[in-house]
Design a protein around this motif. Sequence first.
Motif, PDB file in Angstrom:
ATOM      1  N   SER A  28     -38.512 -13.251 -48.946  1.00 26.77           N
ATOM      2  CA  SER A  28     -37.871 -13.187 -47.630  1.00 26.77           C
ATOM      3  C   SER A  28     -36.593 -12.363 -47.683  1.00 26.77           C
ATOM      4  CB  SER A  28     -37.546 -14.610 -47.128  1.00 26.77           C
ATOM      5  OG  SER A  28     -38.719 -15.347 -46.870  1.00 26.77           O
ATOM      6  N   HIS A  29     -36.557 -11.365 -48.566  1.00 25.48           N
ATOM      7  CA  HIS A  29     -35.392 -10.494 -48.669  1.00 25.48           C
ATOM      8  C   HIS A  29     -35.182  -9.775 -47.342  1.00 25.48           C
ATOM      9  CE1 HIS A  29     -33.016  -6.946 -49.916  1.00 25.48           C
ATOM     10  NE2 HIS A  29     -32.538  -7.766 -50.849  1.00 25.48           N
ATOM     11  N   ASP A  30     -33.915  -9.603 -46.934  1.00 24.53           N
ATOM     12  CA  ASP A  30     -33.652  -9.038 -45.613  1.00 24.53           C
ATOM     13  C   ASP A  30     -33.966  -7.548 -45.519  1.00 24.53           C
ATOM     14  OD1 ASP A  30     -31.550  -8.118 -47.147  1.00 24.53           O
ATOM     15  OD2 ASP A  30     -30.034  -9.357 -46.149  1.00 24.53           O
ATOM     16  N   GLY A  31     -34.370  -6.927 -46.621  1.00 23.28           N
ATOM     17  CA  GLY A  31     -34.781  -5.538 -46.569  1.00 23.28           C
ATOM     18  C   GLY A  31     -36.271  -5.356 -46.318  1.00 23.28           C
ATOM     19  N   LEU A  32     -37.022  -6.453 -46.299  1.00 22.73           N
ATOM     20  CA  LEU A  32     -38.456  -6.394 -46.049  1.00 22.73           C
ATOM     21  C   LEU A  32     -38.754  -6.534 -44.563  1.00 22.73           C
ATOM     22  CD1 LEU A  32     -39.610  -8.746 -48.969  1.00 22.73           C
ATOM     23  CD2 LEU A  32     -39.804  -6.244 -48.895  1.00 22.73           C
ATOM     24  N   LYS A  33     -39.948  -6.144 -44.168  1.00 23.52           N
ATOM     25  CA  LYS A  33     -40.355  -6.235 -42.763  1.00 23.52           C
ATOM     26  C   LYS A  33     -40.837  -7.627 -42.405  1.00 23.52           C
ATOM     27  CE  LYS A  33     -41.723  -1.367 -42.514  1.00 23.52           C
ATOM     28  NZ  LYS A  33     -42.820  -0.407 -42.237  1.00 23.52           N
ATOM     29  N   PHE A  34     -40.912  -8.496 -43.369  1.00 22.26           N
ATOM     30  CA  PHE A  34     -41.442  -9.833 -43.129  1.00 22.26           C
ATOM     31  C   PHE A  34     -40.658 -10.831 -43.955  1.00 22.26           C
ATOM     32  CE2 PHE A  34     -43.886  -7.532 -46.317  1.00 22.26           C
ATOM     33  CZ  PHE A  34     -43.736  -8.345 -47.426  1.00 22.26           C
ATOM     34  N   SER A  35     -40.772 -12.069 -43.578  1.00 21.87           N
ATOM     35  CA  SER A  35     -40.175 -13.184 -44.317  1.00 21.87           C
ATOM     36  C   SER A  35     -41.002 -14.414 -43.983  1.00 21.87           C
ATOM     37  CB  SER A  35     -38.713 -13.389 -43.902  1.00 21.87           C
ATOM     38  OG  SER A  35     -38.648 -13.801 -42.542  1.00 21.87           O
ATOM     39  N   ARG A  36     -40.586 -15.549 -44.480  1.00 25.87           N
ATOM     40  CA  ARG A  36     -41.333 -16.769 -44.144  1.00 25.87           C
ATOM     41  C   ARG A  36     -41.354 -17.009 -42.640  1.00 25.87           C
ATOM     42  NH1 ARG A  36     -43.252 -21.531 -46.473  1.00 25.87           N
ATOM     43  NH2 ARG A  36     -43.283 -23.282 -45.011  1.00 25.87           N
ATOM     44  N   SER A  37     -40.304 -16.612 -41.945  1.00 29.74           N
ATOM     45  CA  SER A  37     -40.197 -16.904 -40.514  1.00 29.74           C
ATOM     46  C   SER A  37     -41.229 -16.155 -39.672  1.00 29.74           C
ATOM     47  CB  SER A  37     -38.791 -16.581 -40.009  1.00 29.74           C
ATOM     48  OG  SER A  37     -38.525 -15.194 -40.141  1.00 29.74           O
ATOM     49  N   ASN A  38     -41.752 -15.017 -40.165  1.00 28.27           N
ATOM     50  CA  ASN A  38     -42.777 -14.293 -39.403  1.00 28.27           C
ATOM     51  C   ASN A  38     -43.998 -13.958 -40.263  1.00 28.27           C
ATOM     52  OD1 ASN A  38     -41.724 -12.237 -41.016  1.00 28.27           O
ATOM     53  ND2 ASN A  38     -41.830 -10.691 -39.411  1.00 28.27           N
ATOM     54  N   ARG A  39     -44.154 -14.682 -41.345  1.00 27.86           N
ATOM     55  CA  ARG A  39     -45.222 -14.386 -42.309  1.00 27.86           C
ATOM     56  C   ARG A  39     -46.603 -14.521 -41.673  1.00 27.86           C
ATOM     57  NH1 ARG A  39     -44.019 -17.791 -47.142  1.00 27.86           N
ATOM     58  NH2 ARG A  39     -42.559 -16.152 -47.780  1.00 27.86           N
ATOM     59  N   TRP A  40     -46.753 -15.510 -40.808  1.00 24.64           N
ATOM     60  CA  TRP A  40     -48.042 -15.695 -40.140  1.00 24.64           C
ATOM     61  C   TRP A  40     -48.326 -14.551 -39.171  1.00 24.64           C
ATOM     62  CZ3 TRP A  40     -52.533 -18.204 -40.029  1.00 24.64           C
ATOM     63  CH2 TRP A  40     -53.288 -18.133 -38.855  1.00 24.64           C
ATOM     64  N   ASN A  41     -47.391 -14.260 -38.324  1.00 25.33           N
ATOM     65  CA  ASN A  41     -47.644 -13.249 -37.293  1.00 25.33           C
ATOM     66  C   ASN A  41     -47.739 -11.844 -37.861  1.00 25.33           C
ATOM     67  OD1 ASN A  41     -47.739 -14.331 -34.440  1.00 25.33           O
ATOM     68  ND2 ASN A  41     -45.946 -15.408 -35.213  1.00 25.33           N
ATOM     69  N   TYR A  42     -46.997 -11.562 -38.918  1.00 22.51           N
ATOM     70  CA  TYR A  42     -47.002 -10.204 -39.464  1.00 22.51           C
ATOM     71  C   TYR A  42     -48.076 -10.011 -40.529  1.00 22.51           C
ATOM     72  CZ  TYR A  42     -45.386  -5.716 -41.234  1.00 22.51           C
ATOM     73  OH  TYR A  42     -45.327  -4.396 -41.612  1.00 22.51           O
ATOM     74  N   LEU A  43     -48.240 -10.993 -41.418  1.00 16.00           N
ATOM     75  CA  LEU A  43     -49.190 -10.858 -42.519  1.00 16.00           C
ATOM     76  C   LEU A  43     -50.456 -11.692 -42.332  1.00 16.00           C
ATOM     77  CD1 LEU A  43     -46.749 -10.994 -45.573  1.00 16.00           C
ATOM     78  CD2 LEU A  43     -47.759  -8.962 -44.542  1.00 16.00           C
ATOM     79  N   GLY A  44     -50.402 -12.690 -41.468  1.00 13.63           N
ATOM     80  CA  GLY A  44     -51.550 -13.561 -41.289  1.00 13.63           C
ATOM     81  C   GLY A  44     -51.740 -14.552 -42.413  1.00 13.63           C
ATOM     82  N   LEU A  45     -50.689 -14.804 -43.198  1.00 13.55           N
ATOM     83  CA  LEU A  45     -50.781 -15.742 -44.313  1.00 13.55           C
ATOM     84  C   LEU A  45     -50.344 -17.139 -43.877  1.00 13.55           C
ATOM     85  CD1 LEU A  45     -49.404 -13.610 -47.284  1.00 13.55           C
ATOM     86  CD2 LEU A  45     -51.761 -13.947 -46.543  1.00 13.55           C
ATOM     87  N   VAL A  46     -50.897 -18.134 -44.545  1.00 18.30           N
ATOM     88  CA  VAL A  46     -50.628 -19.524 -44.188  1.00 18.30           C
ATOM     89  C   VAL A  46     -49.427 -20.023 -44.973  1.00 18.30           C
ATOM     90  CG1 VAL A  46     -51.554 -21.864 -44.159  1.00 18.30           C
ATOM     91  CG2 VAL A  46     -53.066 -19.925 -43.676  1.00 18.30           C
ATOM     92  N   ASN A  47     -48.359 -20.317 -44.280  1.00 17.66           N
ATOM     93  CA  ASN A  47     -47.176 -20.899 -44.918  1.00 17.66           C
ATOM     94  C   ASN A  47     -47.489 -22.318 -45.384  1.00 17.66           C
ATOM     95  OD1 ASN A  47     -45.179 -18.899 -44.887  1.00 17.66           O
ATOM     96  ND2 ASN A  47     -44.653 -19.322 -42.747  1.00 17.66           N
ATOM     97  N   GLU A  48     -47.115 -22.603 -46.624  1.00 18.55           N
ATOM     98  CA  GLU A  48     -47.350 -23.933 -47.169  1.00 18.55           C
ATOM     99  C   GLU A  48     -46.312 -24.906 -46.625  1.00 18.55           C
ATOM    100  OE1 GLU A  48     -47.636 -26.161 -51.530  1.00 18.55           O
ATOM    101  OE2 GLU A  48     -47.763 -23.969 -51.389  1.00 18.55           O
ATOM    102  N   PRO A  49     -46.753 -26.062 -46.134  1.00 18.41           N
ATOM    103  CA  PRO A  49     -45.784 -27.081 -45.693  1.00 18.41           C
ATOM    104  C   PRO A  49     -44.843 -27.475 -46.826  1.00 18.41           C
ATOM    105  CG  PRO A  49     -48.010 -27.622 -44.949  1.00 18.41           C
ATOM    106  CD  PRO A  49     -48.142 -26.460 -45.895  1.00 18.41           C
ATOM    107  N   CYS A  50     -43.719 -28.025 -46.452  1.00 21.84           N
ATOM    108  CA  CYS A  50     -42.718 -28.531 -47.392  1.00 21.84           C
ATOM    109  C   CYS A  50     -41.862 -27.428 -48.007  1.00 21.84           C
ATOM    110  CB  CYS A  50     -43.347 -29.370 -48.505  1.00 21.84           C
ATOM    111  SG  CYS A  50     -43.776 -31.041 -47.966  1.00 21.84           S
ATOM    112  N   PHE A  51     -41.781 -26.280 -47.362  1.00 24.96           N
ATOM    113  CA  PHE A  51     -40.916 -25.206 -47.843  1.00 24.96           C
ATOM    114  C   PHE A  51     -40.076 -24.668 -46.693  1.00 24.96           C
ATOM    115  CE2 PHE A  51     -43.901 -25.275 -51.294  1.00 24.96           C
ATOM    116  CZ  PHE A  51     -43.177 -24.859 -52.393  1.00 24.96           C
ATOM    117  N   THR A  52     -38.921 -24.104 -47.053  1.00 25.12           N
ATOM    118  CA  THR A  52     -38.072 -23.410 -46.089  1.00 25.12           C
ATOM    119  C   THR A  52     -37.807 -21.999 -46.613  1.00 25.12           C
ATOM    120  OG1 THR A  52     -36.065 -24.270 -47.149  1.00 25.12           O
ATOM    121  CG2 THR A  52     -36.965 -25.524 -45.295  1.00 25.12           C
TER     122      THR A  52
END
Length: 874
Positions: free
Chosen positions: A142-166
């Motif tokens: 989730s480095h701020d130089g990337l186009k994606f992070s955990r906050s938009n990982r689903w919408n941008y990459l379509g990956l499933v965020n694992e519960p219990c993480f921030t």
Amino acid sequence: MVIKLPKGSIFLAIFTMFSVMVAFPAAGTAAGWPDCLKDKALGKVAGNILDEAMCAGRGPETLKGADDDYFRDMDYGVTKDPEALAKTLDPYVPGIKPEDALKAAVIGRNNWIVWTAGNDRAWNKVDQFSFSRFDLLKTLSSHDGLKFSRSNRWNYLGLVNEPCFTEAKGPREDRFGLWLDVRDPNCPADPFEDETKYPGVKIGARGQNIPAGSYYGYATGVVGLRLFPNPDFDEEAQKKWDPERYYTDPSYYNDKNLVRPYRVGMSCGFCHVGPNPTNPPVDPENPKWENLNSNPGAQYFWWDRIFTYEANPADFGYQYFHVSRPGALDTSLLSTDYIANPRTMNAIYNLGPRLLLALKSGHEELKGGEKNNKQFSDFSVGAPGTPLSLFFKKSDQVNGPDQVWTPRVLKDGADSAGALGSFNRVYVNIGLFSEEWFEHFNPIVGGKPITAIPIKTGRENSSYWQANEAQTADTALFFVAASKPDLLKDAPGGSQYLTADATTLNHGKEVFGERCARCHSSKLPEKAYTFFKDGGCVGKDYLNCWNAYWAWTKTDEFKQAVKKIVTADDFLTDNFLSTDLRVPVTLLETNACSPLATNAIKDNIWNDFSSSSYKELPPVGPITVHNPFTGEPRSYNPPGGGRGFTRPASLVSVWSTAPFLLNNSLGKFNSSPSVESRLESFNDSIGQLLWPEKRTGNFEYVTASGKKLHGEVDLTTTTSYLKVDKSYLNGVVQAGLKLVSDLPPFLDILHLQNFIDKDGNVLLGPIPKGTPVALLGNIDLDYRDSWIERFEYKQKLLKVFGKLLFDLKALPKNASDEEARKIFSNLVDDLLAVNKCPDFVVNRGHYFGTDYFKEEPGLTDDDKKALIAFLKTF
């Protein structure tokens, strides 16, 4: 109208030059590691190398499946009720006790979601073979130089965020400065990280200057990806590690010699776990475990963005992967069949009924290395006298080859050596025993003759392989229990999309029985299975049997018999909603690239995982393909030996699985997993399926009916180049490029400076905007027919390469698209001549029930609407 497409390609030059120019990593062990060759005197790696676990002295008994029921809230809580679980499994394992049913299901699901079988080594190598375009550590960040992070990982990459993480808000000291997700301290610990219960494999730096970890790795915050300490990350590599430069400095992170502190392993769940259709997450970026199922498939996956995380359209690598629509990826990406061939991730529904269907029509014959596949009868679940023991019979003097009754897995039905063989091949395909596997081909880029990986070698030389085989029977039992349909009536608000009109539903059932059930039902009149009786319809005779069956399905006898079945109250109960038969592409008229895949044909990489009867399938006959520039139709004869067929998709929960067709090319994609969004996509997709005139695209083509339609040819979206970082070039080439770069322009008579950027990297191109991607991506570098034809084919390749070099050197530096189109115009016919799949319209075919199907009259609009109403109940 036929679109005007630019003419030109540098793709062949790229891959022809790789073997000379590029210094790819060796498959052997790293410096300072134990010698993992069984016999160093042999002087070869293939068949002679051990995997990391066996090399470190770890046997398969030390890599047992995990029995922690951590995912108990997933899959409708299937493991919460052992009594019900045992009842579901009892028809397949009679008398199974609830505690045994629970243990099998838990181990099986854990195998699917967190077991990576040592493939972190493979994916680390893939980063190097992709010239650092693919980097799973960055995908997780989730480095701020990337186009994606955990906050938009689903919408941008379509990956499933694992519960219990921030989301990480900065570099993590406990992760060598990487911006990786942080575990919520209020959640229970991840049991698979327990280094005492699941001790990691100590090799290289593991257990020295870095921890050995667990053989399940650390949780990452993304379902299906696990983090492992990198055995190459020794003290010297640790000194050179700079996490900030890793995210921000291309000269640092593009260095092929860069050693990252972690490797990322991939489980099957990465491509198969998805949102529960009837209990979707309120916020898909933050699902709970109860919102996830193990079987729907990665329907929202943006593979082009995952594989080329920088998403630079000027990079031809991005253009190549950009043809993967959301939810589709090329499963032959690593194993390299030289076809740009993204396909949907299969949902796994009604596995139990599918297995029982195989006993009626799934007969195959096994010979040679194919016999080495594990079968249910190798485990207690397939013990003599139990139903699962019926799926395999050993050869004898009377019956000849080994007999297996199996579902046909993969889009082309190539996985055909047994249900467990299909499971095991999946793990090899995602990197199991890469030490051996990568000796049989060059991942991604190809350019090296492909040879089969023997099951026997894997079993002898890989502890991970043996440990994996020990778990896949449990994985099968888990899916027998968990792969239940997701019904629209059970979804929140789902009833509003269903009709209560019995007349409409009955009409829809009749239409389905008459036109659809012959391919999309596992419940058919008993006479249907006599066309595919054991031993009479395998291999070279299959097409005759299929044609006889197909002709019968158009008779009144079939229609009357199937009507009784479809209108029965229990028609949908335990119905796989597919015949699992192989349908010739001549009938389907869908894009031919999937049925032309070659990984499982004789002597290719998956030789041991496909049946001999698959390899002996006859040619299906000619199909019509089109010149992607002029639109001119021409005849093409797909080769036989397994190619030319497609297995009908299951229609279980079809309301939730749009877009449609093999490559998700038919219908609107919606990034939300909500019920409303799924139905919106379904309605658009089924509309285009049943009313082909609604399909859109940039190309006009002719169907077998003689009628014209518009379809889509995937084109590059901008001028692009393939960049090869100088660190990936061998020393001689680097020195030569430096010499050329320093020449005064007037001395560069071959115009080689056109291929070198200001930093000394190779820049191959330009590939003009609007170039058909498959024209370049489907060039066959592993032609396999007779040696005479192979010799003639190589002459064609040399001819293309010669013209290509001549044209490229004539281009001025920074040539325009128009200039490139003119220069490359003389290559079109030559490129088509070496194209492995000359079928470029991706959203064509499946005209059944429409006026574009020449064998039967089309349905009326009322017929189609009634059919749609019935499909929503699946």
